[in-house]
Design an enzyme around this catalytic site. Structure first.
Site, short mmCIF file in Angstrom:
data_model
loop_
_atom_site.label_atom_id
_atom_site.label_comp_id
_atom_site.label_asym_id
_atom_site.label_seq_id
_atom_site.Cartn_x
_atom_site.Cartn_y
_atom_site.Cartn_z
CB SER A 143 102.50 12.51 13.47
OG SER A 143 102.81 13.34 14.56
CG ASP A 353 99.76 38.41 10.56
OD1 ASP A 353 100.67 37.62 10.92
OD2 ASP A 353 99.92 39.30 9.70
CG HIS A 406 103.29 9.43 17.70
ND1 HIS A 406 102.07 10.08 17.70
CD2 HIS A 406 104.04 10.07 16.76
CE1 HIS A 406 102.08 11.07 16.82
NE2 HIS A 406 103.26 11.08 16.23
#
Length: 428
Positions: A143, A353, A406
């Site tokens: 994952s 940023d 998953h």
């Protein structure tokens, strides 16, 4: 030798503690944190020189799983396995409201900004050099561990022999908004499947939500159970056993006292609390959306994009929909251990940023063998975006399968790792 380091001999493996003092900020290395890894080896190979396989856990914000693990039996046939507690998790200088107490909001945010995949990979590289010098090693990313793997391939591919990924081939240039626009429909589809399997839960869930909207319910360890917090149980829907886990939980939501009062079951609240790791693993909430950014602020993307899907509205027609792995600003008001981090969370959501997470140009020249299991119906990692990345990165082979959800690595890890190893090495 670290004072807490131990080696334990247990049936099937030998596990040894490894502790490393590493910079919090690699640009200003004076301040350090501790990073922990558990080294595991087969008993009959303990004294032998073996290559390393490093495991990167999903998340973000979760420590490495503790052995025994299903896939580790296959790995131990030829590797020493390094189970890395990524910085800020478990035994690696953990990030919690308790450990960050006393810092101002801006100080907390500045500190937390160093806990994404880029610095996890810098830690791994520093550990590699300490353990084996210039020799490369193999990695397995589950994952979010796939985000770490692609970051590694972007900025330090010389450290890698081969890469295995399960359920975690990330998009290289998709914004958080694009990702949530793609994943919300998958969550809606999983809700539909859940209610098809357990139609009686339509009214049960509606009853629970109605109660939570009309009553203040305090959780056993503090914090408040809001209707939205309850609906976050849908995060489990992408696992092979997720529907059952939630169904058996909601069945026991209420009890009746001997005097005839109908109240919310304390045991239900305890088990619900155990099913949600936001309090114990705050990095998940604080840095989940920033893992999708190579610069711009994410600005609580999941909250904004959810407004584009009216099916999730509290007054929407039809069954109440659970949400998925998304994080929301209101969580900082209802989870007791997130409340002290609310100011820092807002600053991180506004941060514009963020360093680049990936280097698409360098990945386009990749020569490291990569094999990835991509789950066809993955609720968390959008399959089409994974396929998009696979087309952009040479030597990345994908096994697209609907055999697993998953949690495939946890459910059938030895078989999955065996196949990925064969793919990377050219035998499959």
């Amino acid at each position: 030798m670290h004072a807490d380091a131990q080696t334990n001999h247990v049936p099937g493996f030998v596990a040894s503690d490894r502790f490393f003092e590493l910079p919090l900020d690699y640009a200003n290395p004076d301040r350090t944190i501790q990073v922990y890894a558990r080294e595991v080896v087969a008993p009959d190979k303990a004294g032998k020189r073996l290559p390393y396989l490093v495991f990167f856990q999903g998340g973000p914000g979760f420590g490495s799983p503790r052995p025994p693990l299903g896939w580790i039996s296959r790995a131990l046939q030829e590797f020493r396995v390094l189970l890395l507690d990524q910085r800020g998790t478990a035994r690696s200088t953990p990030v919690t409201a308790q450990t960050l107490a006393g810092l101002a909001d801006a100080e907390q945010a500045e500190y937390l900004a160093h806990f994404r995949a880029d610095n996890i990979v810098r830690d791994a590289e520093a550990i590699r050099r300490q353990l084996i010098g210039d020799a490369p090693w193999s990695i397995l990313g589950q994952s979010y561990g796939g985000w770490c793997a692609l970051n590694y391939l972007s900025f330090a591919p010389e450290g890698l022999e081969e890469v295995f990924i399960t359920g975690g081939v990330p998009p290289l240039a998709r914004s958080a908004d694009e990702i949530y626009r793609a994943t919300y429909p998958r969550v809606i589809a999983k809700n539909r499947q859940y209610y098809q399997r357990y139609p009686g839960d339509i009214e049960r869930v509606r009853d629970i939500v109605r109660h939570l909207e009309q009553h203040e319910v305090i959780m056993p360890s503090g914090g408040r159970l809001s209707a939205d917090r309850f609906r976050q149980l849908g995060m489990s829907f992408g696992m092979s056993d997720g529907f059952e886990a939630i169904h058996y939980l909601v069945e026991e939501a209420f009890v009746t006292t001997v005097r005839g009062a109908r109240v919310m079951n304390h045991n239900f609240l305890v088990h619900l609390e155990q099913a949600q790791a936001f309090d114990t693993n705050p990095i998940y909430t604080l840095l989940h959306e920033p893992i999708y950014s190579s610069g711009p602020a994410t600005r609580w993307s999941a909250e904004r994009i959810r407004a584009e899907f009216p099916q999730f509205a509290a007054d929407a027609d039809g069954p109440v929909l659970f949400t998925g792995e998304m994080v929301y600003p209101w969580m900082l008001d209802v989870y007791a251990q997130l409340v002290p981090l609310k100011g820092a969370a807002g600053l991180l959501a506004a941060k514009n940023d963020w360093p680049p997470m990936f280097d698409p140009a360098r990945l386009a020249r990749n020569r490291v063998p990569i094999a990835a299991a991509v789950y066809f119906d993955d609720m968390y990692v959008h399959r089409e975006f994974s396929e998009e990345t696979a087309r952009a990165v040479p030597n990345l082979k994908t096994w697209i399968t609907n055999e697993y959800e998953h949690n495939g690595l946890r459910a059938d890890g030895a078989r999955i790792l065996e196949r990925l190893m064969g793919m990377a090495r050219g035998s499959i």
